[in-house]
Design an enzyme around this catalytic site. Structure first.
Site, PDB file in Angstrom:
ATOM      1  N   SER A 115       0.832  -1.192   0.000  1.00 25.07           N
ATOM      2  CA  SER A 115       0.000   0.000   0.000  1.00 25.07           C
ATOM      3  C   SER A 115       0.876   1.255   0.000  1.00 25.07           C
ATOM      4  O   SER A 115       1.789   1.385   0.800  1.00 25.07           O
ATOM      5  CB  SER A 115      -0.906   0.002   1.231  1.00 25.07           C
ATOM      6  OG  SER A 115      -1.705   1.159   1.252  1.00 25.07           O
ATOM      7  N   GLY A 116       0.565   2.171  -0.923  1.00 26.67           N
ATOM      8  CA  GLY A 116       1.329   3.410  -1.020  1.00 26.67           C
ATOM      9  C   GLY A 116       2.456   3.356  -2.016  1.00 26.67           C
ATOM     10  O   GLY A 116       3.180   4.337  -2.188  1.00 26.67           O
TER      11      GLY A 116
ATOM     12  N   THR B 142      -2.137   1.896  -8.029  1.00 25.47           N
ATOM     13  CA  THR B 142      -3.295   2.474  -8.700  1.00 25.47           C
ATOM     14  C   THR B 142      -2.873   3.482  -9.759  1.00 25.47           C
ATOM     15  O   THR B 142      -3.411   3.503 -10.869  1.00 25.47           O
ATOM     16  CB  THR B 142      -4.219   3.145  -7.668  1.00 25.47           C
ATOM     17  OG1 THR B 142      -4.624   2.166  -6.696  1.00 25.47           O
ATOM     18  CG2 THR B 142      -5.453   3.719  -8.334  1.00 25.47           C
TER      19      THR B 142
ATOM     20  N   ASN C 142      -0.884   5.419   2.973  1.00 21.94           N
ATOM     21  CA  ASN C 142      -1.280   5.949   1.668  1.00 21.94           C
ATOM     22  C   ASN C 142      -2.586   6.709   1.831  1.00 21.94           C
ATOM     23  O   ASN C 142      -3.520   6.229   2.477  1.00 21.94           O
ATOM     24  CB  ASN C 142      -1.455   4.793   0.670  1.00 21.94           C
ATOM     25  CG  ASN C 142      -1.735   5.281  -0.735  1.00 21.94           C
ATOM     26  OD1 ASN C 142      -1.688   6.469  -1.001  1.00 21.94           O
ATOM     27  ND2 ASN C 142      -2.009   4.346  -1.629  1.00 21.94           N
TER      28      ASN C 142
ATOM     29  N   SER D  90      -5.406   4.632  -0.653  1.00 24.45           N
ATOM     30  CA  SER D  90      -5.062   3.216  -0.681  1.00 24.45           C
ATOM     31  C   SER D  90      -6.230   2.390  -1.198  1.00 24.45           C
ATOM     32  O   SER D  90      -7.375   2.543  -0.748  1.00 24.45           O
ATOM     33  CB  SER D  90      -4.678   2.744   0.726  1.00 24.45           C
ATOM     34  OG  SER D  90      -4.429   1.359   0.739  1.00 24.45           O
ATOM     35  N   SER D  91      -5.963   1.533  -2.175  1.00 23.74           N
ATOM     36  CA  SER D  91      -6.997   0.615  -2.675  1.00 23.74           C
ATOM     37  C   SER D  91      -7.215  -0.480  -1.642  1.00 23.74           C
ATOM     38  O   SER D  91      -6.296  -1.211  -1.302  1.00 23.74           O
ATOM     39  CB  SER D  91      -6.565  -0.008  -4.008  1.00 23.74           C
ATOM     40  OG  SER D  91      -6.400   0.974  -4.992  1.00 23.74           O
TER      41      SER D  91
ATOM     42  N   GLY E  35      -0.260  -5.773  -2.326  1.00 24.79           N
ATOM     43  CA  GLY E  35       1.004  -6.488  -2.232  1.00 24.79           C
ATOM     44  C   GLY E  35       1.123  -7.235  -0.910  1.00 24.79           C
ATOM     45  O   GLY E  35       0.210  -7.251  -0.071  1.00 24.79           O
TER      46      GLY E  35
ATOM     47  N   GLU F 234       1.751  -8.093   2.756  1.00 31.20           N
ATOM     48  CA  GLU F 234       1.574  -7.226   3.932  1.00 31.20           C
ATOM     49  C   GLU F 234       2.133  -7.911   5.178  1.00 31.20           C
ATOM     50  O   GLU F 234       1.796  -9.067   5.467  1.00 31.20           O
ATOM     51  CB  GLU F 234       0.094  -6.885   4.149  1.00 31.20           C
ATOM     52  CG  GLU F 234      -0.448  -5.891   3.135  1.00 31.20           C
ATOM     53  CD  GLU F 234      -1.788  -5.317   3.569  1.00 31.20           C
ATOM     54  OE1 GLU F 234      -2.345  -5.773   4.585  1.00 31.20           O
ATOM     55  OE2 GLU F 234      -2.295  -4.405   2.880  1.00 31.20           O
TER      56      GLU F 234
END
Length: 1110
Positions: A107-108, A112, A157, A160-161, A387, A389
């Protein structure tokens, strides 16, 4: 000539990690840092793109960059995400290979944004056209909608998605997009009811409260204050750099572009508002008579508003929060819910409502963007998924376990497809393939997904098992079955080496993933895997009158009760991942590995430990080793020969044979060891990067020598050119100077000659003057003497003549007196009889003479409108006086008319015609007398706005003005352009200039007007003419007098037309289509300050009210 470039030109660090020498984790990180510091955020590992998030805007995504990477070889330019997108698109378009682009990272890291860049590049380079552009716009605008409902602000992020997205973009045989299909994976719906500290709920909640209008919020029963909603965290409600109000407008616009109807958008917003209201419902305990506790809602206002939004009876939903019905075979058991269970039911409903709404949005978008044709399509898939984590302090739970399982599968397919791609290229090029040893994570995937002893299978088995099921029982089962697995660790397992491992808590287990060891807390695994929603809740939702709710909760239909337990979350995700893997196996893969350089979301900061952690769990070092296991670098013969041909005299400057033979000659001349390279069918393979760098160093040195040679030749050419230019300039300067010197010498000689000539001419002139003066004096002397002589002679003759005259005059005088006496004697007797008449005639003659001389001084001005005339002096002159006045007036009118131009004559002719038609007949006429008839009031020949209208008229425009066309239905006027030409009348739209009607002059029968002070007139058409199909025209204009006059004159001068009849009456008939309508004019008071007004009284009468003039 096109300049050939290469990845190796002007390289900062190493652009392709396969060429990194020496290869180690430290050198890998250092190379990334070096390129990041120079704003080079993209690096290759073969065909894999590593993308570093710069946390700022860089000028590398311009339209010029798109054109630069368009249709270029992958290694031809510096690393860029556009190069990978172009390679994938061209492979799909030209080679008919389905593609997939896998974007991974934590994330970040910019996943996206990377997917947006890929889609925007493909949209920019594919075809154009109205339908194609519509499809591209819908595909691009689906992103803002899904980001609003699926993205949230996290500590890592701001956007973040919180879900995985896979989009298949479908293309036709030309490479133009036809549509797409989106799949979503594992929405983090637990975020709806609870967010970690420093994070927010999904964007759409904040966007709705910030950007919706007051009227919309009132309809949704919402307030802008975030603090009034329990589901919204307050510590991070406002995010710097994020404009929720503007984003809300963007999302609504995107939904319209994608194809959402207005009622669908309103339904979605109602469900979002319902989720917020649901979080405000709170419960209190209440004891029953049997000693059990049940829950009751504290404040029913939020429940009431929520039920109004969804169209549910309040009592139905209130009961669902208080009771739970369990069905087994033919039995139903109803139990009460305590406060904790009620809160669980509320949160479960909120999570399910939002997650199902999100799934419906994805389905609805797919309906809009799917390809309309059923022919076979080429497909490019873009996978944007979370990704690997790893959270600190054992905060990894069921969500992280599922995410990491997905990444294990992606890593497995990544290694398999990379090895397969390498092997296929070796076989294709005829290079011997050697097996490459690498870590195969299939054993980890089997640990998780095995149907018998896998962790997911045991979790499902534990959830379905009757009896007491807790997270502890699940962990015990894992310790029993997985204790012997070398990638599973637990304190309670039988393996003695973990018994004293204090870094491993008792309620946790650890899995050694390909990216490293991850510690999972077993708490919540069973509950999150069950993901239960009480059947009473589903049935209550199905009873809602809201159209969308029934679609989201189909299992609540009483007619379709299914007692079978729904599949668990783990089972569903495992099936989705399996489908995704099978889909990816059928496509040619392209990889983008996203890395974030720091946790502060700041630019220019590179944290080695964080980047190293991501490099490990992304398996980038493993990827480089796989690529380098055989040959580190490969290149086609043509670009290889083009790049290094200057290193050999036999290949420089041009090689005329096949490219492969040229490369063989080149390598033999450079004495490169045979073990360091191999020849393929179309490429040369170089085993060690040191060999490549040695070639590059020789090429760099050779280029310096060539540059020196080119400079030497150029400087010689420049000096020769300069010398020749100086020589030519010197010749030109010399020629001009000699010309100037000769001109100066000539001017000097000419000036001297002029002076000599002037002196000579002066002397001659003076000599001549002296001679002329002497001659003149002589002539004057002779003249004087002759004059004196002639004077003497004349005086003598004069005296003689005077004397002779005196003698003759005396004789004549005596004769005259004698004759007079004689006459008087003879006529004395007749004098008295004729004296009166002669005196009268003489007197009259003198009076007439005095009268005419007096008129000369007292005549009136020459103005034809001046009616003054001097009084007659005597009565007997009455007839003459009047006749003279008439003659004088005609004469001065003639003199006045002789001064007129043709244009002025035409104006006065029109004014005279208007007077004959309207004087004493039309009340509007007196006000028009002083106004000149201009004709073209719109300047239609000069105004570019009416250029098209002017060109459509094939005759000269005599009058152009704006009139109002009266509608028979309501009496209202519509502005029209009125054009009068020598051939007919044209009516056109005022805004567009489009011709609405054209009437030839022969088709006009008459014109009707009223006697009042109004501008209404009716153009009546001849029956049976082509123009009379739609009937007559009732028009209104302030310049009625000029329009009718010009129309009357134009009709009279037409060769084949009779004089147009003008009907002046306060009541006349007008033909509209097949009906005749009477137009009646009445006098009345002005209404609301308006002038003339027209009203429809009935189907046969239009009444025009004209204000009474004072």
């Amino acid at each position: 000539m096109e300049v050939k470039t290469s990845l190796l030109d002007n390289m900062i660090g190493v652009g392709d990690m396969v060429l990194l020498e020496p290869l180690s984790e430290d050198s890998f990180i250092e190379n990334l840092r070096n390129r990041f510091d120079h704003n080079e955020i993209y690096t290759y590992i073969g065909s894999v793109v590593i993308s570093m998030n710069p946390y700022r805007a860089l000028p590398i995504y311009t339209p010029e960059k798109v054109e630069e990477y368009r249709n270029r070889n992958f290694y031809e330019l510096s690393p860029h995400i556009y190069a990978l997108a172009d390679e994938a698109y061209r492979s799909l378009r030209d080679q008919d290979k389905d593609q997939c682009i896998l974007i991974t990272g934590e994330s970040g890291a910019g996943k996206t944004e990377a997917s947006k860049l890929v889609m925007s590049y493909v949209a920019a380079v594919c075809g154009k056209g109205q339908e194609v552009n519509k499809v591209k716009e819908q595909l691009l605008q689906s992103n803002p909608v899904l980001e609003a409902f699926g993205n949230a602000k996290t500590v890592r992020n701001d956007n973040s998605s919180r879900f995985g997205k896979y989009m298949d973009i479908e293309f036709d045989f030309k490479g133009d997009p036809l549509g797409g299909v989106i799949s979503n994976y594992l929405l983090e719906k637990s975020r709806v009811v609870k967010q970690p500290r420093g994070e927010r709920n999904f964007h759409v909640f904040y966007q709705l409260l910030s950007g919706a209008s007051d009227d919309t919020l009132k309809k949704l029963k919402l307030d802008r204050d975030f603090s009034k909603y329990n589901y919204l965290s307050l510590d991070s409600a406002a995010v710097i750099g994020l404009d929720d109000a503007a984003n809300f407008r963007t999302v609504k616009n995107a939904m319209q572009i994608v194809g959402f109807m207005e009622d669908e958008v309103q339904s979605v917003l109602q469900l979002v508002a319902a989720v917020l209201k649901l979080g405000n419902i709170e419960f209190k305990p209440e004891s029953r008579s049997n000693g059990t506790d049940e829950s009751r809602i504290k404040d029913k206002n939020d429940l009431k508003e929520m039920c109004e939004l969804l169209g549910i009876e309040q009592s139905v939903l209130e009961r669902a929060f208080s009771y739970r019905t369990v069905e087994a075979k033919q039995e139903k058991v109803s139990t009460t819910l305590n406060v904790a269970q009620a809160y669980y039911a509320r949160d479960a409903l909120a999570k399910n409502l939002y997650s199902r709404l999100f799934s419906w949005l994805v389905t609805r978008i797919n309906e809009s963007i799917k390809a309309q044709t059923k022919a076979r399509h080429k497909v490019m898939g873009v996978l944007d998924i979370y990704g690997f984590e790893i959270f600190e302090d054992c905060d990894n739970s069921f969500e992280q376990f599922i995410i990491n399982y997905c990444n294990e599968k992606l890593q497995q397919i990544f290694i398999e497809l990379t090895l397969r791609e390498e092997q296929e290229e070796y076989v294709r090029e005829g290079i011997e393939w050697t097996n490459i040893e690498y870590f195969n994570n299939a054993i980890i995937c089997d640990l998780i997904e095995n149907h018998q002893n896998g962790i997911l299978a045991m979790l499902d088995e534990e959830c379905l098992r009757p009896g007491t099921v807790t997270d502890e029982t699940f962990l015990d089962k894992l310790n029993t079955i997985c204790a012997g697995h070398k990638h599973f660790e637990s304190r309670q397992s039988k393996n003695s080496k973990f018994l004293t491992d204090h870094s491993l808590p008792h309620n946790c287990f650890r899995i050694q993933h390909y990216a490293g060891k991850v510690l999972y807390r077993a708490e919540g695994f069973v509950d999150k895997n069950n993901d239960l929603l009480y059947r009473d809740m589903s049935q209550a939702m199905y009873k809602a009158k809201h159209s969308l709710i029934k679609q989201l909760f189909p299992e609540g239909n009483p007619a379709k009760v299914n007692l079978k337990r729904p599949p668990t979350a783990g089972f569903q995700f495992k099936a989705s991942v399996g489908t995704l893997m099978r889909n990816l196996q059928t496509k040619n893969p392209n990889y983008i590995r996203c890395i974030k350089p720091n946790d502060k979301k700041a630019s220019h900061i590179f944290t080695d430990t964080l980047v190293c952690h991501q490099v490990r769990y992304l398996g980038l070092m493993e990827n480089v080793r796989v690529r380098r296991a055989g040959y580190a670098f490969r290149q086609a013969y043509e670009p290889c020969l083009e790049r290094y041909k200057m290193l050999c005299k036999r290949t420089w400057p041009h090689w005329k044979g096949p490219a492969r033979e040229g490369v063989e000659v080149l390598m033999a001349d450079l004495q490169v060891p045979a073990d360091d390279f191999s020849y393929g069918r179309s490429k040369i393979f170089i085993r060690n990067p040191r060999t490549l760098f040695s070639l590059e160093e020789r090429r760099r040195q050779c280029l310096q020598d060539l540059a020196t040679l080119i400079q030497k030749i150029y400087r010689g050419h420049k000096c020769r050119s300069h010398f020749l230019l100086l020589k030519k300039s010197q010749i030109v300067v010399s020629a001009w100077y000699r010309r100037y010197a000769q001109e100066k010498k000539y001017q000097k000689i000419k000036s001297a000659t002029t002076v000599v000539q002037s002196y000579t001419r002066g002397w001659q002139a003076r000599k001549l003057l002296r001679e002329l003066k002497y001659q003149k004096r002589c002539e004057e002397a002779v003249t004087t003497i002759a004059a004196f002589w002639h004077g003497t002679q004349a005086r003598r003759e004069l005296r003689r003549l005077k004397e002779e005259a005196r003698r003759k005059n005396a004789v004549a005088l005596i004769w005259a007196y004698w004759q007079g006496l004689k006459v008087r004697r003879d006529y004395r007797k007749f004098f008295r009889a004729n004296a009166g008449k002669k005196i009268y005639d003489f007197t009259i003659q003198r009076i007439m003479q005095k009268y005419f001389l007096g008129l000369k001084s007292t005549s009136p001005p020459m103005s034809p409108v001046d009616k003054s005339w001097p009084a007659r002096p005597y009565r007997f002159l009455d007839g003459v006086h009047a006749e003279l006045r008439k003659i004088f007036h005609h004469w001065r009118c003639k003199k006045y008319r002789s001064q007129f131009t043709e244009e002025k004559k035409a104006v006065y002719k029109e004014k005279l015609e208007a007077s004959e038609i309207f004087k004493d007949k039309k009340a509007l006429y007196p006000s028009s007398v002083s106004q000149p008839f201009k004709g073209d009031y719109l300047e239609i020949t000069k105004n570019p706005k009416y250029q098209k209208l002017n060109s459509s008229v094939d005759a000269k425009v005599l009058l152009a003005d704006v009139v109002n066309k009266i509608n028979r239905a309501n009496g209202k006027g519509t502005a029209r352009i009125f054009l009068l030409t020598k051939k007919g009348v044209v009516l056109a739209d005022q805004k567009t200039g489009q011709v609405k009607a054209s009437v030839p002059l022969p088709d006009l029968a008459s014109v009707s007007v009223s006697t009042q002070n109004d501008g209404f007139f009716a153009l009546k058409l001849k029956e049976g003419s082509a123009s009379a199909i739609k009937g007559d025209f009732l028009l209104s204009s302030e310049r009625l007098i000029e329009i009718i006059t010009k129309l009357h004159l134009t009709g009279a001068t037409a060769a084949d037309s009779e004089r147009l009849n003008i009907d002046i009456s306060d009541e006349f008939l007008v033909q509209f289509n097949h009906d005749k309508v009477c137009v009646k004019f009445i006098q009345g008071a002005a209404r609301n300050g308006n002038g003339v007004s027209c009203k429809r009284k009935n189907n046969r009468l239009l009444e025009v009210s004209v204000p009474t003039t004072a």
